[in-house]
Design an enzyme around this catalytic site. Structure first.
Site, PDB file in Angstrom:
ATOM      1  N   SER A 196     128.707 -18.007  28.225  1.00 31.37           N
ATOM      2  CA  SER A 196     129.931 -17.014  27.632  1.00 31.37           C
ATOM      3  C   SER A 196     130.643 -17.586  26.688  1.00 31.37           C
ATOM      4  O   SER A 196     131.491 -17.056  25.758  1.00 31.37           O
ATOM      5  CB  SER A 196     130.661 -16.320  28.542  1.00 31.37           C
ATOM      6  OG  SER A 196     131.208 -17.553  29.397  1.00 31.37           O
ATOM      7  N   HIS A 224     126.423 -11.292  30.372  1.00 31.02           N
ATOM      8  CA  HIS A 224     126.882 -11.179  29.144  1.00 31.02           C
ATOM      9  C   HIS A 224     125.610 -10.639  28.305  1.00 31.02           C
ATOM     10  O   HIS A 224     125.571 -10.834  27.166  1.00 31.02           O
ATOM     11  CB  HIS A 224     127.340 -12.628  28.712  1.00 31.02           C
ATOM     12  CG  HIS A 224     128.693 -13.006  28.957  1.00 31.02           C
ATOM     13  ND1 HIS A 224     129.917 -12.451  28.439  1.00 31.02           N
ATOM     14  CD2 HIS A 224     128.823 -13.490  30.220  1.00 31.02           C
ATOM     15  CE1 HIS A 224     130.914 -12.922  29.303  1.00 31.02           C
ATOM     16  NE2 HIS A 224     130.553 -13.516  30.070  1.00 31.02           N
ATOM     17  N   LYS A 254     131.341  -5.557  31.851  1.00 32.69           N
ATOM     18  CA  LYS A 254     131.408  -5.901  30.439  1.00 32.69           C
ATOM     19  C   LYS A 254     130.743  -4.943  29.524  1.00 32.69           C
ATOM     20  O   LYS A 254     131.453  -4.000  29.190  1.00 32.69           O
ATOM     21  CB  LYS A 254     130.746  -7.341  30.210  1.00 32.69           C
ATOM     22  CG  LYS A 254     131.548  -8.306  31.153  1.00 32.69           C
ATOM     23  CD  LYS A 254     130.757  -9.835  31.017  1.00 32.69           C
ATOM     24  CE  LYS A 254     131.420 -10.856  31.556  1.00 32.69           C
ATOM     25  NZ  LYS A 254     132.047 -10.761  33.021  1.00 32.69           N
TER      26      LYS A 254
END
Length: 404
Positions: A196, A224, A254
């Site tokens: 990340s 991610h 996310k």
């Protein structure tokens, strides 16, 4: 009387003196542009008068403000309830949870999936529940993986970042040092798929080869990456490695615009986690509106146009930042603008913000010394003019602070 408490004021002051102190800054909404307020402490926040473009969030597909996602959450709240009300082993297991898990398993190419109350809980609970004898962990893995390894009681072997050859060497050393003992051990290899802070991708196929060579299990954290690749999957799906990764983990908070985490794998794995993962067993189930929002967001990631818009914005932003003179690293939607010096990174963050763009400075110890950077993350919801504004803000800010 002897004082055996904690001098927290000194600890806070030490962080402030070392420029490592962090505030939490309230915003009016989670979207591609927001109004911010300074940290008010215990008081109510007062929003600034200027709206800022947000190039700092993990809301990669920009779905937090999508009407369809919001409607799914509202309907779940009305029909099922605002909270699960209990552990899913008691009365907190609903049809909304099962629908989400069915869709996740379908996308991840596994027999089943299990939703947790957070991504952190998913990692910590799963690693501890597997109870491996030895874990082989990438040196830059997320804190939740590191903490899960510690809680599991396993012997921890750290291999060099994104280096499958080093992983294989360390596994061979372990096997050769005590062949009989190693033959009876359970081994778990752990890696993020997308890192990340760097925006880089783990060499998953080579890591699969190394794990296979020694009969180890592989667990991949797709926090991610989930929702951003083929059919709404992650890097595991992009590389076609579903059959070689034993445990796929990810978040709902996310790209899927909600809250929570998940683990996907075999039916037996999920049965084991339902009974042994303490962070699942002893937590109230994921709130039904969060589960419904994530389920709808996953549907849109699979069948909508948001992924294409995101990658178009990523290409435009990368090209623009490089054209004005910045070094941009990463291979994903995360674009680290490398500055090097900590103070320069903080100065650039302030100068960019002054021009209406929010993007955070990342400095040691989060990243290695000398690699301070601005972490830039576009969203699918940004327009082309938003991206152009961001590029111009970085150009002018870089000139102001002497970096360009």
């Amino acid at each position: 009387m002897t004082e055996r408490g904690f001098d927290l004021a000194d600890r806070v002051a030490a962080r402030q003196d070392s420029t490592l102190y962090r505030d939490i800054a309230p915003v009016d909404r989670i979207a591609e542009r927001s109004y911010f307020a300074p940290d008010p402490g215990r008081d109510l926040p007062v929003l600034d008068g200027e709206e800022h473009l947000v190039f700092a969030a993990n809301n990669y597909l920009g779905l937090t403000q999508d009407d369809r996602v919001q409607d799914a959450a509202a309907q779940a709240a009305e029909v099922v309830g605002t909270g699960a009300g209990a552990s899913r082993l008691v009365t907190g297991d609903t049809l909304v949870h099962r629908d989400l898990e069915r869709r996740l398993a379908e996308v991840k190419g596994t027999e089943r999936a299990l939703a947790f109350s957070s991504g952190y809980a998913a990692n910590v609970g799963t690693i501890a529940a597997l109870s491996p004898d030895v874990v082989f962990s990438d040196e830059f893995n997320h804190a939740s993986i590191v903490d899960g390894c510690r809680l599991s009681g396993a012997e921890i072997v750290v291999y060099e970042h994104r280096d499958a050859a080093d992983l294989e060497r360390r596994m061979a050393e372990r096997a050769d040092a005590a062949p009989e003992a190693a033959a009876d051990e359970s081994w778990l290899v752990l890696t993020d798929s997308v890192f990340s802070m760097d925006g880089t991708v783990a060499p998953l196929e080579a890591i699969c080869d190394a794990a296979d060579a020694f009969g180890a299990w592989l667990m991949v954290d797709e926090a991610h990456a989930t929702g951003l690749h083929v059919d709404g999957g992650g890097i595991v799906q992009r590389e076609g490695l579903e059959d070689r990764v034993h445990v796929q983990m990810g978040t709902l908070s996310k790209a899927l615009a909600s809250q929570g985490g998940y683990v996907a794998g075999s039916d037996t794995l999920i049965q084991h986690l339902v009974n042994e993962a303490r962070s699942f067993v002893f937590s109230t189930g994921l709130a039904p509106p969060a589960a419904a929002a994530a389920s709808e967001a996953l549907h849109l990631a699979r069948h909508g146009e948001c992924r294409d818009r995101l990658w178009s914005n990523v290409g435009q932003l990368r090209n623009g930042l490089e054209s004005v003179g910045y070094e941009v690293r990463g291979d994903t939607q995360i674009l680290p603008v490398v500055v090097g010096d900590r103070e320069d990174a903080l100065a650039l963050e302030r100068a960019v913000r002054k021009r209406g763009v929010v993007a955070p400075a990342i400095r040691p110890p989060t990243v290695p010394a000398g690699t301070s950077r601005i972490r830039v993350a576009p969203m699918a919801a940004h327009s082309r003019s938003d991206v152009e504004h961001c590029i111009e803000a970085f150009r002018a800010a870089g000139e102001e602070v002497g970096l360009l």
